[in-house]
Design an enzyme around this catalytic site. Structure first.
Site, PDB file in Angstrom:
ATOM      1  N   SER A  41      -4.785   5.575  40.601  1.00  0.00           N
ATOM      2  CA  SER A  41      -5.085   4.128  39.658  1.00  0.00           C
ATOM      3  C   SER A  41      -3.686   4.126  38.653  1.00  0.00           C
ATOM      4  CB  SER A  41      -6.371   4.365  38.838  1.00  0.00           C
ATOM      5  OG  SER A  41      -6.805   3.195  38.363  1.00  0.00           O
ATOM      6  N   ASP A 205      -9.960   2.142  44.408  1.00  0.00           N
ATOM      7  CA  ASP A 205      -9.643   3.023  43.529  1.00  0.00           C
ATOM      8  C   ASP A 205      -9.747   4.468  43.873  1.00  0.00           C
ATOM      9  OD1 ASP A 205      -9.009   4.554  40.972  1.00  0.00           O
ATOM     10  OD2 ASP A 205      -9.966   3.187  39.859  1.00  0.00           O
TER      11      ASP A 205
END
Length: 329
Positions: A41, A205
């Site tokens: 991320s 993610d």
């Protein structure tokens, strides 16, 4: 000049905290250089920029100048009805916002330093315990939700997706790693049908499966480590008080479930003294990972929190003592 590998935790828009902590390492009296970087991320975004050769000052300037709300990109037709764009995005595309703006930002920022595909981040490091096909300056963690598995890119391009990593754009993998579920649309990464059975996999993610892969560069042979791997976490050391969630309603409960999923695996690492001893903990408790309305003052505060945390870490860090304690020979 001492060398270190870095592992950067994800945390959405709290990435200025990562840059501040890296600045502490880079401005030390005996400044560190960074050999390899891994992250998920926000950690993947910052890691990609550092691996490409961006300086801390340039990253700081870029982050302060960048309007994070631009990354909340909706279709042009929804300009006057954003609520409708978000709702239809969730229903038909599995995420409120497109990731076109983030992809364009990353593509341009990396291209400035001559980085386009993973071939531009290859390393010639014969003394590494990693096999030649894993010798890259950057590794990003991605969650493959089509098959329910973690991808370490570029390492897993060939065995898991049947593709030559050196032909794949770095920005694609980083955007996939930063695709917060339901917030951004999932990213389709290409795949070889002969290996996967399909032409693409749906990815989100990387923090869902490993938000802090701190052991990813630890040696797997009997040779002593050449340099440390430093972790940087976008959270202070947890206590019973700060770790408690009230779960007073369904929304808070849903957030708790997602947070637990992201943090549970990596909590095991942080409870390990040898990991905590090589990790910088940046206090970002006053900020949300999806607070894209951060002001310039907020970004500066996050940067300063990271800088202070990094300096505090370095004030007690001793590489030889860490090896004697946790890697005795």
């Amino acid at each position: 000049m001492p060398v270190a590998d870095l592992v950067l935790e994800g945390g959405g828009v709290k990435l200025p905290g990562l840059i501040g902590a890296i600045d502490a390492l880079a401005e030390a009296p005996d400044p560190y250089s960074f050999n390899r970087i891994a992250g998920a991320s926000a950690g993947a975004i910052v890691g990609a920029l550092v691996s490409a050769g961006a300086s801390v000052e340039s990253m700081k300037a870029t982050v302060l100048r960048q309007d994070f709300t631009k990354f909340q990109d909706l279709p042009p037709w929804s300009r006057f009805t954003p609520w409708l764009g978000k709702g239809l995005g969730l229903i038909f595309h599995k995420g409120m916002y497109r990731n076109d703006a983030l992809h364009a930002f990353l593509t341009a920022a990396l291209a400035t330093h001559g980085v386009h595909t993973w071939s531009d981040l290859r390393q010639d490091d014969p003394d590494s315990s990693l096999p030649p096909e894993r010798r890259y300056r950057l590794v990003v963690i991605v969650s493959d939700v089509s098959r329910g598995r973690m991808l370490r890119l570029p390492w897993d391009y060939r065995p898991q997706l049947g593709l030559d990593p050196d032909t794949q754009p770095v920005a694609d993998a980083v955007c996939a790693s930063a695709a917060i579920p339901f917030f951004f649309r999932p990213v389709k990464l290409p795949a070889n049908p002969a290996v996967v059975g399909h032409r693409s996999v749906l990815c989100v993610d990387g923090g869902l499966l490993s938000n802090f892969p701190v052991g990813i560069f630890d040696r797997t042979d009997s040779a002593p480590a050449r340099w440390p791997t430093f972790g940087i976490k976008l959270s202070g050391r947890e206590t019973a008080r700060t770790g408690w969630r009230s779960n007073r309603n369904t929304v808070e409960f849903a957030v708790s479930l997602l947070t637990t999923l992201i943090n549970a695996r990596d909590r095991i690492h942080i409870d390990n003294p040898e990991v905590a001893a090589r990790t910088t903990f940046v206090d970002t408790s006053d900020f949300s990972s999806t607070d894209f309305d951060l002001s310039q003052q907020d970004k500066l505060l996050l940067f300063e929190n990271g800088l202070r945390a990094g300096r505090k870490f370095l004030s007690t860090w001793d590489w030889q003592r860490w090896k004697d304690t946790y890697r005795p020979r």
